[in-house]
Design an enzyme around this catalytic site. Structure first.
Site, PDB file in Angstrom:
ATOM      1  CB  CYS A  94     -14.166   0.140  25.470  1.00 21.33           C
ATOM      2  SG  CYS A  94     -13.343  -0.632  26.870  1.00 21.33           S
ATOM      3  CG  HIS A 208     -10.156  -0.195  22.359  1.00 24.77           C
ATOM      4  ND1 HIS A 208     -10.737   1.043  22.460  1.00 24.77           N
ATOM      5  CD2 HIS A 208     -10.264  -0.760  23.585  1.00 24.77           C
ATOM      6  CE1 HIS A 208     -11.168   1.214  23.709  1.00 24.77           C
ATOM      7  NE2 HIS A 208     -10.905   0.138  24.406  1.00 24.77           N
TER       8      HIS A 208
HETATM    9  N1  GLN Z   1     -13.067   2.286  31.883  1.00 20.05           N
HETATM   10  C1  GLN Z   1     -13.599   1.125  31.327  1.00 20.05           C
HETATM   11  C2  GLN Z   1     -13.072  -0.177  31.881  1.00 20.05           C
HETATM   12  O1  GLN Z   1     -11.884  -0.314  32.161  1.00 20.05           O
HETATM   13  C3  GLN Z   1     -13.452   1.213  29.843  1.00 20.05           C
HETATM   14  C4  GLN Z   1     -12.020   1.045  29.363  1.00 20.05           C
HETATM   15  C5  GLN Z   1     -11.886   1.309  27.902  1.00 20.05           C
HETATM   16  O2  GLN Z   1     -12.643   2.062  27.294  1.00 20.05           O
HETATM   17  N2  GLN Z   1     -10.885   0.703  27.308  1.00 20.05           N
HETATM   18  O3  GLN Z   1     -13.861  -1.056  32.032  1.00 20.05           O
END
Ligand code: GLN
Length: 258
Positions: A94, A208
């Site tokens: 992510c 995740h």
């Molecule tokens: N900040 C990033 C987004 O919302 C990654 C989010 C995350 O790692 N879950 O796109």
């Protein structure tokens, strides 16, 4: 045997239990008598990338990414890029995945530099892409299989399960292959059905979960690749009893596909 793993910015980039990926790698190594040495890399750290067999970069909020972006770019990009070219095994989830690309333009208009080891870029959208996700990893069929640099191979037909929550939409350039095709969920951008990117032994994706405890085939693939790179191609991994893990994985896949 021993493997060394660099954990990138764990204090700023660790949401949805992404650290569980390291716990999984460490335990699956320990069960086989392999020591996994973890080197934390935070803002201001220096590290000798040549001694790293693996790296892990978890997800984070846009604000966390903003805090580490300059340090990552200025301090680590050169050494990391060299290690990736030399086949270091890396998993980025992510926000970590986004930082490996060329840039991340957040939904508020902030442009964060990426280190560009993956040929992808990310643009934030107003609506978040949230939910359970299943990716079918068929590396032989998706993306360009002809990249001379693309030597990554997962066993085909693995259905990887995870959970995604991101505003960023990640778009691939020609320098990466897809990790897999999205069967359930949004994937990299919610548009083209692509889930995750692969370059050499580096994987970035939005899963995740934590990803590796839920998908032990992938965990073992990463360990095996790192071991063979360090100790030679004849090294094999002792099998573990994955009955419960695989059962849990199968239940989730069946439930989400139903
Ligand atoms: N900040 C990033 C987004 O919302 C990654 C989010 C995350 O790692 N879950 O796109």
């Amino acid at each position: 045997m021993q493997l060394t793993l660099a954990h990138l910015y764990g204090s700023h980039m660790n949401i949805y239990g992404d650290r569980g990926n390291i716990i999984s790698l460490r335990q699956r190594c320990a069960w086989r008598g392999i020591e996994l040495r973890v080197l934390p890399v935070d803002v201001g750290s220096t590290i000798d990338w040549a001694e790293c067999d693996m790296a892990f970069f978890g997800g984070g909020q846009d604000s966390g990414q903003s805090l580490i972006a300059d340090d990552f770019f200025q301090r680590q990009s050169e050494g990391l890029a060299r290690a990736v070219e030399h086949g270091m095994v890396m998993l980025a989830i992510c926000g970590g995945y986004q930082m490996l690309g060329h840039y991340f333009l957040t939904h508020t208009g902030e442009k964060l530099p990426g280190v560009g080891v993956l040929d992808v870029h990310t643009v934030g959208g107003k609506q978040r892409l949230i939910g359970n996700i299943v990716i079918e990893s068929k590396l032989t069929q998706l993306g360009s299989t002809e990249l001379p640099t693309a030597n990554y191979q997962l066993p085909t037909d693995i259905r990887l399960v995870g959970f995604e929550n991101h505003s960023g939409r990640t778009y691939h350039g020609p320098g990466v292959r897809s990790l897999g095709r999205v069967l359930v969920g949004h994937g990299d951008n919610g548009e083209d059905g692509v889930g995750g990117a692969v370059y050499r032994n580096t994987i970035g994706c939005y899963l995740h979960g934590s990803l590796l405890p839920k998908n032990p085939q992938l965990a073992d693939h990463l360990i095996r690749t790192a071991l063979q790179r360090r100790y030679g191609s004849s090294v094999s991994l002792a099998p573990l009893d994955n009955t419960l893990e695989l059962q849990a994985q199968r239940v989730m896949v069946e439930r989400l596909l139903a």
